[in-house]
Design an enzyme around this catalytic site. Sequence first.
Site, short mmCIF file in Angstrom:
data_model
loop_
_atom_site.label_atom_id
_atom_site.label_comp_id
_atom_site.label_asym_id
_atom_site.label_seq_id
_atom_site.Cartn_x
_atom_site.Cartn_y
_atom_site.Cartn_z
N HIS A 65 2.94 -3.36 7.01
CA HIS A 65 1.86 -2.41 6.73
C HIS A 65 1.87 -1.28 7.74
O HIS A 65 2.57 -1.33 8.75
CB HIS A 65 0.50 -3.12 6.78
CG HIS A 65 0.22 -4.01 5.62
ND1 HIS A 65 -0.61 -3.65 4.58
CD2 HIS A 65 0.67 -5.25 5.32
CE1 HIS A 65 -0.66 -4.63 3.70
NE2 HIS A 65 0.11 -5.61 4.12
N HIS A 119 0.86 -1.19 0.00
CA HIS A 119 0.00 0.00 0.00
C HIS A 119 0.90 1.23 0.00
O HIS A 119 1.63 1.47 0.97
CB HIS A 119 -0.92 0.00 1.22
CG HIS A 119 -1.93 -1.10 1.20
ND1 HIS A 119 -2.37 -1.74 2.34
CD2 HIS A 119 -2.60 -1.68 0.17
CE1 HIS A 119 -3.25 -2.65 2.02
NE2 HIS A 119 -3.40 -2.64 0.70
N GLU A 147 1.59 -4.79 11.49
CA GLU A 147 0.91 -3.49 11.44
C GLU A 147 1.64 -2.51 12.35
O GLU A 147 1.85 -2.79 13.53
CB GLU A 147 -0.55 -3.62 11.88
CG GLU A 147 -1.41 -4.49 10.98
CD GLU A 147 -1.81 -3.80 9.69
OE1 GLU A 147 -1.53 -2.59 9.56
OE2 GLU A 147 -2.40 -4.45 8.82
N GLU A 204 1.47 3.74 3.02
CA GLU A 204 1.98 3.25 4.31
C GLU A 204 3.50 3.31 4.30
O GLU A 204 4.21 2.30 4.29
CB GLU A 204 1.45 1.83 4.55
CG GLU A 204 -0.06 1.80 4.66
CD GLU A 204 -0.66 0.41 4.62
OE1 GLU A 204 0.11 -0.57 4.54
OE2 GLU A 204 -1.90 0.30 4.65
#
Length: 628
Positions: A472, A369, A546, A372
């Site tokens: 991420h 992504h 994350e 990010e």
Amino acid sequence: MIPNVLYKFNIINMTKAYSQFKLGMQPIQYSIKEKVWRRNGTHIDYYRNNYIRTKGKKKVVSKKCKANKQKNEEEESKSDNGSNEAPQNNKSPTNQASLNKGNNENINENTNNSDEIDALLKKLDIKKDKTEKPDKYEDSDEDSDNNNNNKNENNNNDNDDDNDEGNYIENEMNNDNSNDDIENEIRNEIKNIEEEIEQNDSENDNDDDLDIAYEDDNDEENSDDDNDDDINNKSKSIEDDTTSNENKNKNNGSDDSPNEDYEAEKNDEESKNETDKETTFYYSTLSFSAYTPYENDCVYFCYHYPYTYSDLQRYINSLIKEISPNIVKRQTLCKTIMGNDCDLLTITDFVNENKKMDKPYVLLTGRVHPGESNSSFIMEGLIDFLVSSHPKAIFLRQNIIFKIVPMLNPDGVILGSQRCNLAGLDLNRQWSENKVSPKTSPTIYWTKTLWNYIIDEKEGLGSKVLLYCDFHGHSRKKNIFLYGCELDKSEIVGDITEKTFPTQMNNHLNYFDIDSCKYVIEEYKKSTARVVGYQELKTYYSYTLECSFAGYENKFNKQEHYHPKHLKHIGASFIKSLYQFYNILESKKKISNNNSSTSLDNITTNTSSSSTIDLLSVNNNESNSLNN
């Protein structure tokens, strides 16, 4: 910007329903005078816009318009069939009046579009108020209340803000009288971060040589999503709620038309909802204030510290020049849709590669992504540690082959996209066999091809991928946490489960939040890298890391922002945790192998060993009795 003047900024139509800006996260500011990215901003607020975008072709048709349309169609059909004018003139005055009334209403509705628009907006407001929020956004109810309260407070305190701005500027001017003070402040901030990282390393390194006691965690997993901005899932929830509320509104309709017409319209609308649904998207506004003390300054703001494709190319070029080719090699995995290189790094001990032929692989990917960017700083930190002379890094290079794709979506990074590539696809939803494509998602296709080649026993290397992790960023939660896949009992080696590696991360990193980890597999996540890696490619320890865009809670429960130094330290701690995990796994395998070989020996020599033991026991008893 004029120096020492407080400017207010409003960034509208942001797609996030919730953000850490509500909890005090500051934007990133860059000044061409300072030439440093740093957190800045006051009076920060994040609230829902009034703007609503709908997706679909649903039309709102009133009952009167529908009745008039049917009458007009009947008249046209009669005129086409050559009917006489006499029957039309013999219509009753009541019918004629109603027809004229209907035509006048059509004319008024065609000419007074503003009235119709107002009516539609009122209906949309009613739907918005009555629509239930999806369970996925549990905080949305509180957010809306807080937004209303914030709006009221802002309205009531407009005059106060005007007065406070002058006082604030005076205070800031007094606090920052010179450019040297700001530079010293930045240096002190970085120095404090470095001291904090060193303290974290010293606390955790003391425990590396201790025996590791792993205790299985049987707590129930929560039902949060891997990524809070999965628009498809959110849209589906809002869509279902909107449809149910629309049906309620229809049931509470007016009694102007007959029951038969109402039932017919209801059935038409219900059948229409099944084929053509309307999806509603709500947007948000970020509001904050900022200033600069410099003359003729130009200031930029961003969501997080930037990390561009050019930054990656500069980093890899310097890495290849400084590090020996016996440690790291660079390849081009594939070309993107735009023709950019997707880099692949291989890190291992190439000198002693032949001494251990059965090295397992560890596959690491990041920046699928584009928005990010924190994942790129983590990637840089883990690569720096992995190629270093640290004993743990040397040990891992001797026993593991690392395949690293630092940036899976170069096109999206170059174009400034938040989640998608040039084809408009979320690449973390393209890993399944029915979605992956060399044309629309080439980086995912070739990464998966490499993965298959490693594990293929017939046409590939016939090795295994010990661990996979995709890096991420997360916009709603703080700290660092992992998502994994719950293992079947047959896939567990000893007491090594999917929770073992997150436990090691928790032991090595103060920023890690083990309570936010989860190991469930949702239906709509089955095309992500983590799930496909586990279910299709048989990599049992497949994770998504994350990292919060905002920061973490320190040991004093104080909110702290992440700095790039923090993020690089997270990458180094990831490799240290992998070192511990690898040793635990290998020790468990040796124990299980020894137990299996011991059990086979016991089966083959059971009779002879038992008789020998009996004879020895008898002789010992006899000798003991004689001695006594």
